[in-house]
Design a protein around this motif. Structure first.
Motif, short mmCIF file in Angstrom:
data_model
loop_
_atom_site.label_atom_id
_atom_site.label_comp_id
_atom_site.label_asym_id
_atom_site.label_seq_id
_atom_site.Cartn_x
_atom_site.Cartn_y
_atom_site.Cartn_z
N GLU A 192 0.79 -1.22 0.00
CA GLU A 192 0.00 0.00 0.00
C GLU A 192 0.83 1.28 0.00
OE1 GLU A 192 -3.03 -0.05 2.96
OE2 GLU A 192 -3.83 -2.00 2.31
N ALA A 193 2.08 1.18 0.48
CA ALA A 193 2.89 2.40 0.59
C ALA A 193 4.30 2.25 0.03
CB ALA A 193 2.97 2.84 2.06
N ASN A 194 4.60 1.10 -0.56
CA ASN A 194 5.95 0.85 -1.09
C ASN A 194 7.02 1.23 -0.06
OD1 ASN A 194 5.38 -0.15 -3.78
ND2 ASN A 194 4.66 1.92 -4.25
N ALA A 195 6.72 0.90 1.19
CA ALA A 195 7.62 1.27 2.29
C ALA A 195 8.15 0.01 2.96
CB ALA A 195 6.90 2.14 3.31
N GLU A 196 9.45 0.00 3.24
CA GLU A 196 10.07 -1.07 3.99
C GLU A 196 10.18 -0.65 5.44
OE1 GLU A 196 13.26 -3.47 1.90
OE2 GLU A 196 13.45 -1.53 0.86
N VAL A 197 9.75 -1.55 6.34
CA VAL A 197 9.73 -1.20 7.76
C VAL A 197 10.51 -2.22 8.57
CG1 VAL A 197 7.54 0.05 7.65
CG2 VAL A 197 7.53 -2.42 8.04
N GLU A 198 10.85 -1.81 9.79
CA GLU A 198 11.59 -2.68 10.70
C GLU A 198 11.20 -2.32 12.13
OE1 GLU A 198 15.69 -1.85 10.04
OE2 GLU A 198 15.51 0.28 10.58
N GLY A 199 11.72 -3.12 13.07
CA GLY A 199 11.48 -2.84 14.48
C GLY A 199 10.04 -2.96 14.90
N LEU A 200 9.33 -3.95 14.35
CA LEU A 200 7.91 -4.08 14.66
C LEU A 200 7.70 -4.51 16.12
CD1 LEU A 200 7.88 -4.18 11.51
CD2 LEU A 200 5.85 -5.60 11.73
N SER A 201 6.73 -3.86 16.75
CA SER A 201 6.31 -4.26 18.10
C SER A 201 4.80 -4.13 18.19
CB SER A 201 6.98 -3.39 19.17
OG SER A 201 6.64 -2.03 19.00
N PRO A 202 4.11 -5.09 18.81
CA PRO A 202 2.64 -5.03 18.89
C PRO A 202 2.18 -3.79 19.63
CG PRO A 202 3.44 -7.22 19.50
CD PRO A 202 4.64 -6.32 19.44
N PHE A 203 1.20 -3.10 19.07
CA PHE A 203 0.69 -1.88 19.69
C PHE A 203 -0.77 -2.01 20.11
CE2 PHE A 203 -1.52 2.25 19.18
CZ PHE A 203 -0.94 2.91 20.27
N ALA A 204 -1.61 -2.58 19.25
CA ALA A 204 -3.03 -2.65 19.58
C ALA A 204 -3.69 -3.86 18.94
CB ALA A 204 -3.75 -1.37 19.13
N GLN A 205 -4.60 -4.46 19.68
CA GLN A 205 -5.51 -5.45 19.11
C GLN A 205 -6.92 -4.94 19.33
OE1 GLN A 205 -5.21 -9.59 20.33
NE2 GLN A 205 -7.40 -9.92 19.88
N LEU A 206 -7.68 -4.80 18.24
CA LEU A 206 -9.03 -4.28 18.29
C LEU A 206 -9.97 -5.28 17.66
CD1 LEU A 206 -8.29 -0.59 17.20
CD2 LEU A 206 -8.67 -1.43 19.53
N ASP A 207 -10.91 -5.80 18.44
CA ASP A 207 -11.89 -6.75 17.93
C ASP A 207 -13.16 -6.02 17.53
OD1 ASP A 207 -10.11 -8.77 18.61
OD2 ASP A 207 -11.04 -9.12 20.57
N ILE A 208 -13.74 -6.42 16.39
CA ILE A 208 -15.01 -5.85 15.93
C ILE A 208 -15.95 -7.03 15.68
CG2 ILE A 208 -16.12 -4.22 14.36
CD1 ILE A 208 -13.40 -3.16 13.61
N PRO A 209 -16.61 -7.53 16.72
CA PRO A 209 -17.39 -8.77 16.60
C PRO A 209 -18.50 -8.73 15.57
CG PRO A 209 -17.02 -8.22 18.91
CD PRO A 209 -16.57 -7.03 18.11
N LEU A 210 -19.19 -7.59 15.45
CA LEU A 210 -20.35 -7.53 14.57
C LEU A 210 -20.00 -7.87 13.13
CD1 LEU A 210 -23.38 -6.90 14.30
CD2 LEU A 210 -22.74 -4.53 13.80
N ILE A 211 -18.82 -7.46 12.68
CA ILE A 211 -18.43 -7.72 11.29
C ILE A 211 -17.34 -8.78 11.20
CG2 ILE A 211 -19.12 -5.46 10.46
CD1 ILE A 211 -16.20 -4.61 10.59
N GLY A 212 -17.02 -9.43 12.31
CA GLY A 212 -16.09 -10.56 12.28
C GLY A 212 -14.68 -10.18 11.89
N GLN A 213 -14.14 -9.12 12.49
CA GLN A 213 -12.76 -8.72 12.19
C GLN A 213 -11.99 -8.48 13.49
OE1 GLN A 213 -12.52 -5.35 9.58
NE2 GLN A 213 -13.59 -6.37 7.90
N THR A 214 -10.73 -8.82 13.46
CA THR A 214 -9.80 -8.49 14.54
C THR A 214 -8.60 -7.80 13.92
OG1 THR A 214 -10.43 -10.24 16.09
CG2 THR A 214 -8.19 -9.43 16.23
N TYR A 215 -8.26 -6.64 14.46
CA TYR A 215 -7.11 -5.87 13.98
C TYR A 215 -5.93 -6.07 14.92
CZ TYR A 215 -9.46 -3.07 10.42
OH TYR A 215 -10.11 -2.66 9.29
N ILE A 216 -4.76 -6.30 14.34
CA ILE A 216 -3.50 -6.26 15.08
C ILE A 216 -2.61 -5.23 14.40
CG2 ILE A 216 -1.43 -7.50 15.79
CD1 ILE A 216 -3.04 -10.00 16.02
N ILE A 217 -2.31 -4.16 15.13
CA ILE A 217 -1.51 -3.07 14.59
C ILE A 217 -0.15 -3.06 15.29
CG2 ILE A 217 -1.35 -0.58 14.22
CD1 ILE A 217 -3.57 -1.90 12.61
N PHE A 218 0.91 -2.97 14.50
CA PHE A 218 2.27 -2.94 15.00
C PHE A 218 2.86 -1.53 14.88
CE2 PHE A 218 1.53 -7.28 13.70
CZ PHE A 218 2.18 -8.06 14.63
#
Length: 280
Positions: A192-218
């Protein structure tokens, strides 16, 4: 690659009002977000109003320049979602809705017609093949992405696809079979951004039960300060925290994630956040 409709929500009228509260314990925070309909206006006056009424997301943070409610308009296509947050130290109560489950008419294995009933020993309605007897289970989708920090700015992408065409988001999308959450977040960022990243660390997990999605953002850093729009983005841009276009964010999950990040930066103490977004 995030094509499922997980938008902020729409309504003929109404401002989004977000009254923030969270429960925290050490380096962990729990949030529970309840949502109601609101609408979007792209006029300059509404944009100015959004910025003028900008404030702190979390109730505990007192250095907000404006009142303790955030007010803005945002575009959407389905699933009402504005927010007033409440919190608990334990898991949030389940929504009265069981979630959006699509009707399956034919078996994915043999193509036979299905019947819908509750299998023996289970509690939920399932699609059961009348030919081979296999049960079709529908499970939540995992969405992974990166919140990229660079020179006190964050990288956002403007969507070139529906839903939420023309609105801003963090680079994120569905995990693929055979990859870890971190690998998926790295791949989506590149796509999506043609960007190379490093140093990933978990920041947030957001569950959205109504639409059956779970987000994990680093949280992630740019390997080098180079990025450009991928096939699903029309623009990619670094935003200072005060300039994040909250009135033009694509998804409720992005709104929550970015606000949590801003509060962590202001507090000088990053932590991992878990929360549930309860759409109505």
């Amino acid at each position: 690659m995030l094509r499922a409709i997980q938008n902020l929500g729409c309504s003929s009228s109404g401002w989004l009002l977000w009254k923030p509260r969270t429960s925290t314990s050490g380096g962990f925070s729990f949030i529970s977000v309840s949502t109601r309909p609101f609408s979007y206006s792209s006029s300059s006056s509404s944009t100015r109003a959004a910025r003028t009424n900008n404030c702190s997301f979390l109730h505990e943070f007192s250095a907000c320049k404006t009142p303790s409610f955030r007010r803005f308009r945002a575009r959407s296509e389905s699933n009402p979602d504005a927010a007033s947050a409440s919190s608990s130290a334990s898991v949030a109560p389940q929504s009265s809705s069981s979630g959006n489950v699509r009707k399956i008419s034919f078996c994915q294995w043999c193509g036979g017609p299905t019947k819908h009933e509750i299998p023996s020993g289970e509690e939920k309605m399932r699609a059961i093949c009348t030919v081979c007897g296999k049960i079709a289970y529908q499970n939540p989708k995992m969405v992974v992405g990166c919140l990229i920090e660079h020179d006190n700015q964050v990288l956002l992408c403007k969507r070139k696809i529906q839903p939420s065409y023309g609105l801003w988001t963090l680079p994120a999308g569905y995990m693929e079979i055979g990859e870890s959450a971190a690998e998926g977040a790295i791949r989506e960022t590149w796509e999506e951004a043609n960007a190379e990243v490093e140093g990933l660390s978990p920041f947030a997990q957001l569950d959205i039960p109504l639409i059956g999605q779970t987000y994990i953002i680093f949280l992630a850093k740019l390997k080098k300060p180079q990025f450009s729009p991928g096939p699903e983005s029309s623009e990619c841009q670094l935003f200072a925290l005060n300039d994040i276009p909250f009135n033009s964010l694509a998804f409720s999950s992005m709104f929550v994630t970015l606000n949590l990040y801003i509060e962590d930066v202001k507090a000088g103490k990053p932590k991992f956040h878990y929360g549930t977004i309860k759409k109505r």
